[in-house]
Scaffold this motif. Structure first.
Motif, PDB file in Angstrom:
ATOM      1  N   ARG A   1      61.700  68.128  54.515  1.00 32.66           N
ATOM      2  CA  ARG A   1      62.512  67.615  53.399  1.00 32.66           C
ATOM      3  C   ARG A   1      63.952  67.535  53.871  1.00 32.66           C
ATOM      4  O   ARG A   1      64.471  68.490  54.441  1.00 32.66           O
TER       5      ARG A   1
ATOM      6  N   HIS B   1      58.425  60.818  47.863  1.00 33.69           N
ATOM      7  CA  HIS B   1      57.854  62.165  47.846  1.00 33.69           C
ATOM      8  C   HIS B   1      56.338  61.983  47.695  1.00 33.69           C
ATOM      9  O   HIS B   1      55.762  62.230  46.634  1.00 33.69           O
TER      10      HIS B   1
ATOM     11  N   THR C   1      60.164  61.132  43.165  1.00 32.80           N
ATOM     12  CA  THR C   1      58.789  61.319  42.693  1.00 32.80           C
ATOM     13  C   THR C   1      58.357  60.087  41.888  1.00 32.80           C
ATOM     14  O   THR C   1      57.229  59.627  42.006  1.00 32.80           O
TER      15      THR C   1
ATOM     16  N   GLN D   1      69.097  63.601  38.558  1.00 33.82           N
ATOM     17  CA  GLN D   1      69.233  64.104  39.938  1.00 33.82           C
ATOM     18  C   GLN D   1      70.730  64.266  40.258  1.00 33.82           C
ATOM     19  O   GLN D   1      71.307  63.481  41.017  1.00 33.82           O
TER      20      GLN D   1
HETATM   21  C1  NCD Z   1      61.074  67.048  42.774  1.00 37.55           C
HETATM   22  C2  NCD Z   1      61.810  66.706  44.047  1.00 37.55           C
HETATM   23  O1  NCD Z   1      62.214  67.575  44.807  1.00 37.55           O
HETATM   24  O2  NCD Z   1      61.951  65.516  44.249  1.00 37.55           O
HETATM   25  N1  NCD Z   1      60.571  68.338  42.728  1.00 37.55           N
HETATM   26  C3  NCD Z   1      59.370  68.616  43.317  1.00 37.55           C
HETATM   27  O3  NCD Z   1      59.178  68.429  44.493  1.00 37.55           O
HETATM   28  N2  NCD Z   1      58.391  69.094  42.526  1.00 37.55           N
HETATM   29  C4  NCD Z   1      61.786  66.663  41.543  1.00 37.55           C
HETATM   30  C5  NCD Z   1      63.221  67.032  41.360  1.00 37.55           C
HETATM   31  O4  NCD Z   1      63.850  67.669  42.188  1.00 37.55           O
HETATM   32  O5  NCD Z   1      63.735  66.650  40.308  1.00 37.55           O
END
Ligand code: NCD
Length: 300
Positions: free
Chosen positions: A95, A123, A160, A224
């Motif tokens: 990530r 994601h 996502t 975000q």
């Molecule tokens: C998400 C991400 O990191 O994109 N979280 C996750 O992986 N479950 C959503 C988010 O951060 O809002």
């Protein structure tokens, strides 16, 4: 697994077959002797720890790279860091806040890499667990049936949402997409609009929670904040009161499901958590099983 782009219908079916088996506590593969390395350059609770749980449940081992205690602080380059890590594990979960970093990393690390979130890009493993959760309630592979999904929140920056929309567009002509951004700053980019327009006749963008009876799936996301410029962050004004709470539940279908990748902020009130249409903690649970199935696909 860097993006949704190379995921096929057969692969999704294969994955769901083994996800179900893992959920039924059947052994789907033994990964004794294999090591997974979590390479997280951005915060994570669920994605990182569910990969860790998945690997342990399959009998494998996990090492976690911690950027705050690494030699990056001594001036080491990302490239040297990755060249080093390559010798320590068999599969990598990455990530990073920059969208392209995953592609650069995949040039350096010649072992399987799983995208666990690349900036506001994608994601894919979250999209797969979201789809698996949807599939647990709706027979989406029956193309004679049709379903309506509403994406709510930060459509512009939510990776996502981007991955789940791409996955739906790729595989499910029978799922119709509607959008509800909290304000104009969070509208999707033109590329995403074009993609949705190719999938269905037009893209409907609705304005608030007043008309939600037609949706089978409501997919919420938080703002975000980390991806907005500071100036915008301070001045952001929503078009409506974004908190979805108990009073809104009577306006949605009896058999609708409410999804959220989590973490949540103010957009989902905790007073709805006990309603059986809320499936966000079931998504969390499915996250472990889908990741077990993904690891199986890599090592078998
Ligand atoms: C998400 C991400 O990191 O994109 N979280 C996750 O992986 N479950 C959503 C988010 O951060 O809002």
């Amino acid at each position: 697994m860097l993006s949704i782009d190379n995921i096929t219908l057969d692969f999704v079916k294969y994955l769901f077959f083994f996800t179900k088996k893992a959920k039924n506590k059947e052994q789907i593969i033994n990964l004794k002797g294999k090591i997974l390395c979590n390479l997280f350059f951005e915060s994570s609770t669920r994605t990182m720890l569910s990969f860790q749980t998945a690997m342990y449940r399959l009998g494998g081992e996990v090492i976690n790279f911690n950027k705050d205690y690494s030699s990056l602080n001594k001036g080491e380059t990302f490239s040297d860091t990755l060249k080093t890590m390559e010798h320590y594990a068999d599969v990598f979960v990455l990530r990073h806040p920059k969208k392209d970093f995953i592609y650069q990393a995949s040039e350096i690390i010649k072992k399987p890499i799983i995208n666990a979130g690349n900036g506001d890009g994608e994601h894919p493993t979250q999209a797969l667990l979201d789809l698996f959760t949807i599939f647990s309630y709706f027979d989406i592979f029956d193309y004679k049936k049709s379903f309506n999904i509403l994406f709510i929140g930060d459509i512009k920056h939510s990776r996502t949402i981007h991955s789940l929309i791409k996955l739906i567009i790729k595989l499910f002509k029978n799922i119709h997409i509607t959008l509800l951004p909290y304000c104009s700053e969070l509208y999707p980019d033109n590329d995403l609009i074009k993609l949705i327009e190719e999938h269905q006749k037009s893209v409907t963008i609705i304005n608030d929670y007043s008309n939600l009876q037609e949706y089978d799936i409501l997919y919420f996301t938080r703002l975000q904040k980390e991806r907005l410029e500071e100036k915008l962050n301070k001045n952001i004004v929503y078009n409506f009161d974004i908190q979805f709470s108990k009073k809104h539940l009577e306006n949605i279908k009896e058999n609708a499901i409410i999804l959220h990748p989590l973490p949540r902020n103010e957009e989902l009130s905790t007073d709805i958590d006990n309603d059986n249409r809320c499936k966000y903690f079931e998504q969390v649970e499915n996250g472990v099983y889908i990741r077990m199935a993904i690891l199986r696909s890599i090592f078998s």
